[in-house]
Write a protein that holds these residues in place. Structure first.
Motif, PDB file in Angstrom:
ATOM      1  N   THR A 271       0.804  -1.224   0.000  1.00  0.00           N
ATOM      2  CA  THR A 271       0.000   0.000   0.000  1.00  0.00           C
ATOM      3  C   THR A 271       0.840   1.279   0.000  1.00  0.00           C
ATOM      4  N   PRO A 272       1.888   1.399   0.860  1.00  0.00           N
ATOM      5  CA  PRO A 272       2.693   2.623   0.827  1.00  0.00           C
ATOM      6  C   PRO A 272       3.311   2.883  -0.543  1.00  0.00           C
ATOM      7  N   MET A 273       3.712   1.816  -1.251  1.00  0.00           N
ATOM      8  CA  MET A 273       4.305   1.994  -2.572  1.00  0.00           C
ATOM      9  C   MET A 273       3.257   2.504  -3.554  1.00  0.00           C
ATOM     10  N   LEU A 274       2.036   2.008  -3.442  1.00  0.00           N
ATOM     11  CA  LEU A 274       0.969   2.478  -4.317  1.00  0.00           C
ATOM     12  C   LEU A 274       0.674   3.959  -4.074  1.00  0.00           C
ATOM     13  N   GLU A 275       0.752   4.377  -2.818  1.00  0.00           N
ATOM     14  CA  GLU A 275       0.556   5.791  -2.508  1.00  0.00           C
ATOM     15  C   GLU A 275       1.676   6.635  -3.099  1.00  0.00           C
ATOM     16  N   SER A 276       2.891   6.094  -3.088  1.00  0.00           N
ATOM     17  CA  SER A 276       4.022   6.806  -3.698  1.00  0.00           C
ATOM     18  C   SER A 276       3.814   6.960  -5.200  1.00  0.00           C
ATOM     19  N   ILE A 277       3.287   5.922  -5.825  1.00  0.00           N
ATOM     20  CA  ILE A 277       3.036   5.966  -7.269  1.00  0.00           C
ATOM     21  C   ILE A 277       2.009   7.052  -7.592  1.00  0.00           C
ATOM     22  N   LYS A 278       1.009   7.201  -6.745  1.00  0.00           N
ATOM     23  CA  LYS A 278       0.037   8.280  -6.936  1.00  0.00           C
ATOM     24  C   LYS A 278       0.718   9.637  -6.825  1.00  0.00           C
ATOM     25  N   GLN A 279       1.555   9.804  -5.815  1.00  0.00           N
ATOM     26  CA  GLN A 279       2.260  11.072  -5.624  1.00  0.00           C
ATOM     27  C   GLN A 279       3.181  11.371  -6.797  1.00  0.00           C
TER      28      GLN A 279
ATOM     29  N   SER B  58      -5.716  13.859 -18.076  1.00  0.00           N
ATOM     30  CA  SER B  58      -5.202  12.504 -17.840  1.00  0.00           C
ATOM     31  C   SER B  58      -4.136  12.504 -16.757  1.00  0.00           C
ATOM     32  N   GLN B  59      -3.378  13.591 -16.659  1.00  0.00           N
ATOM     33  CA  GLN B  59      -2.387  13.703 -15.595  1.00  0.00           C
ATOM     34  C   GLN B  59      -3.063  13.835 -14.231  1.00  0.00           C
ATOM     35  N   VAL B  60      -4.158  14.575 -14.173  1.00  0.00           N
ATOM     36  CA  VAL B  60      -4.905  14.707 -12.916  1.00  0.00           C
ATOM     37  C   VAL B  60      -5.428  13.350 -12.470  1.00  0.00           C
ATOM     38  N   ALA B  61      -5.927  12.564 -13.414  1.00  0.00           N
ATOM     39  CA  ALA B  61      -6.489  11.250 -13.080  1.00  0.00           C
ATOM     40  C   ALA B  61      -5.460  10.331 -12.443  1.00  0.00           C
ATOM     41  N   LEU B  62      -4.182  10.542 -12.757  1.00  0.00           N
ATOM     42  CA  LEU B  62      -3.133   9.668 -12.234  1.00  0.00           C
ATOM     43  C   LEU B  62      -2.843   9.896 -10.748  1.00  0.00           C
ATOM     44  N   LEU B  63      -3.508  10.861 -10.148  1.00  0.00           N
ATOM     45  CA  LEU B  63      -3.439  11.012  -8.690  1.00  0.00           C
ATOM     46  C   LEU B  63      -4.296   9.955  -8.006  1.00  0.00           C
ATOM     47  N   GLY B  64      -5.134   9.264  -8.797  1.00  0.00           N
ATOM     48  CA  GLY B  64      -5.967   8.200  -8.251  1.00  0.00           C
ATOM     49  C   GLY B  64      -7.114   8.677  -7.396  1.00  0.00           C
ATOM     50  N   GLN B  65      -7.550   9.923  -7.609  1.00  0.00           N
ATOM     51  CA  GLN B  65      -8.625  10.501  -6.789  1.00  0.00           C
ATOM     52  C   GLN B  65      -9.771  11.036  -7.626  1.00  0.00           C
ATOM     53  N   GLY B  66      -9.847  10.624  -8.880  1.00  0.00           N
ATOM     54  CA  GLY B  66     -10.849  11.196  -9.765  1.00  0.00           C
ATOM     55  C   GLY B  66     -10.441  12.600 -10.175  1.00  0.00           C
TER      56      GLY B  66
ATOM     57  N   ALA C 244       5.415   3.874 -16.748  1.00  0.00           N
ATOM     58  CA  ALA C 244       4.445   4.972 -16.710  1.00  0.00           C
ATOM     59  C   ALA C 244       3.030   4.412 -16.834  1.00  0.00           C
ATOM     60  N   ALA C 245       2.202   4.745 -15.874  1.00  0.00           N
ATOM     61  CA  ALA C 245       0.830   4.234 -15.836  1.00  0.00           C
ATOM     62  C   ALA C 245      -0.115   5.144 -16.601  1.00  0.00           C
ATOM     63  N   GLY C 246      -1.254   4.576 -16.977  1.00  0.00           N
ATOM     64  CA  GLY C 246      -2.299   5.347 -17.629  1.00  0.00           C
ATOM     65  C   GLY C 246      -3.660   4.730 -17.398  1.00  0.00           C
ATOM     66  N   VAL C 247      -4.699   5.559 -17.396  1.00  0.00           N
ATOM     67  CA  VAL C 247      -6.081   5.080 -17.266  1.00  0.00           C
ATOM     68  C   VAL C 247      -6.956   5.849 -18.252  1.00  0.00           C
ATOM     69  N   ASN C 248      -8.134   5.314 -18.518  1.00  0.00           N
ATOM     70  CA  ASN C 248      -9.049   6.038 -19.391  1.00  0.00           C
ATOM     71  C   ASN C 248      -9.789   7.127 -18.613  1.00  0.00           C
ATOM     72  N   VAL C 249     -10.149   8.181 -19.319  1.00  0.00           N
ATOM     73  CA  VAL C 249     -10.815   9.338 -18.714  1.00  0.00           C
ATOM     74  C   VAL C 249     -11.974   9.761 -19.617  1.00  0.00           C
ATOM     75  N   GLU C 250     -13.156   9.855 -19.036  1.00  0.00           N
ATOM     76  CA  GLU C 250     -14.337  10.333 -19.752  1.00  0.00           C
ATOM     77  C   GLU C 250     -14.854  11.589 -19.064  1.00  0.00           C
ATOM     78  N   LEU C 251     -15.264  12.570 -19.843  1.00  0.00           N
ATOM     79  CA  LEU C 251     -15.713  13.844 -19.292  1.00  0.00           C
ATOM     80  C   LEU C 251     -17.234  13.921 -19.284  1.00  0.00           C
ATOM     81  N   PRO C 252     -17.836  14.154 -18.134  1.00  0.00           N
ATOM     82  CA  PRO C 252     -19.304  14.220 -18.052  1.00  0.00           C
ATOM     83  C   PRO C 252     -19.864  15.389 -18.858  1.00  0.00           C
ATOM     84  N   HIS C 253     -20.978  15.156 -19.533  1.00  0.00           N
ATOM     85  CA  HIS C 253     -21.697  16.185 -20.287  1.00  0.00           C
ATOM     86  C   HIS C 253     -20.895  16.738 -21.466  1.00  0.00           C
ATOM     87  N   CYS C 254     -19.908  15.957 -21.920  1.00  0.00           N
ATOM     88  CA  CYS C 254     -19.145  16.325 -23.112  1.00  0.00           C
ATOM     89  C   CYS C 254     -19.295  15.206 -24.143  1.00  0.00           C
TER      90      CYS C 254
END
Length: 295
Positions: free
Chosen positions: A4-12, A236-244, A73-83
């Protein structure tokens, strides 16, 4: 020891994993490198922002930087509401942009949690001098050439420039900074490093949320449509904080681009007004000589 601590570091670190961190995680899990990458995908997948499809995808790029150091380098998909759905970001786009933003000059392997769509295969192709890139999709092993036969790419349009060129450099700017002049210099540096060999309209964007600043570089594609919008790249960079993505927390969006036959101004301002109407939108259009002089 719990990972878990390593995953938090990856978010940071905004989805960046050093080779040493990856090795430590492999030892902790008792896994080989492929299984460790697959495990990471399962942990990163919930970071995806998918309010429309509710289909979360994760990607992980194994890359090498200009100093010869390997990283992930990690990545996730991102969808924008109402767009519109054309504003959706694919996990492969996020991961490749993230690797490039952090000085990648060579791609070694790509791991994905779901089969890349045709759009993503075309996008990946723009990063590869050849189509031999190894891609792991769960237990399936393939190369880009197998996934994208008879590929259309830069050579077909007479372009020899590649995204991961040797002259590229690192200016990811993960640290907090309140110096306006320094932030603008950083943005102009990202502008110079953006990739627009087809239109010449290089572009970069800075999205600010309090003391945190996120950059998005424009990436063109030989097929045009898979080109990566700088605002979407920043999201997409914001999403990589893992907090939406908390759109209400966006203070300002600054777009800088070179004058050309295409422009991101109207589309960027429209998305900002729709998603974060409280944010200050700033725009600067420069000619190529002015952009070069800024550095």
């Amino acid at each position: 020891m719990c990972p878990t601590p390593m995953l938090e570091s990856i978010k940071q670190q905004r989805g960046i994993i050093s080779a040493q961190q990856f090795e430590n995680l492999s030892q902790l899990l008792g896994n080989n490198h492929k299984d460790t990458a697959q495990w990471l995908l399962t942990q990163i997948q919930p970071w995806a922002v998918a309010p429309v499809s509710e289909f979360q995808v994760a990607a992980l790029v194994h890359a090498r930087n200009h100093q010869g150091e390997e990283f992930y380098a990690a990545g996730v998909n991102v969808e924008l509401p109402h767009c519109g759905l054309e504003s959706a970001v694919h996990a492969e786009q996020t991961a490749l942009h993230n690797a490039w933003l952090n000085d990648a000059c060579e791609l070694l392997h790509l791991y994905v949690s779901a089969t890349p769509c045709g759009y993503c295969r075309q996008f990946i192709n723009e990063f590869c001098a050849d189509t031999g890139l190894a891609i792991s999709i769960g237990e399936v092993e393939a190369t880009l050439s197998e996934l994208l036969p008879l590929a259309f790419g830069p050579n077909d349009l007479g372009v020899s420039e590649r995204i991961l060129a040797e002259q590229k450099g690192n200016c990811c700017g993960l640290g907090k900074c309140d110096d306006v002049e320094q932030l603008q210099q950083q943005l102009h540096r990202h502008l110079q490093l953006s990739y627009a060999p087809y239109s010449g309209g290089q572009a970069a964007l800075m999205l600010s949320m309090g003391e945190q600043h996120f950059y998005g570089r424009y990436i063109e594609n030989a097929a045009f449509n898979p080109s990566f919008h700088p605002l979407l790249a920043a999201f997409s960079q914001v999403a990589l904080l893992g907090q939406g993505i908390d759109f209400k927390a966006i203070d300002s969006v600054s777009l800088c681009e070179l004058d050309s036959l295409k422009s991101h101004r109207d589309s960027t301002e429209a998305m900002v007004r729709r998603l974060a109407p409280q944010a200050r939108f700033q725009y600067h259009c420069a000619n190529s000589s002015a952009a070069a002089a800024s550095t």
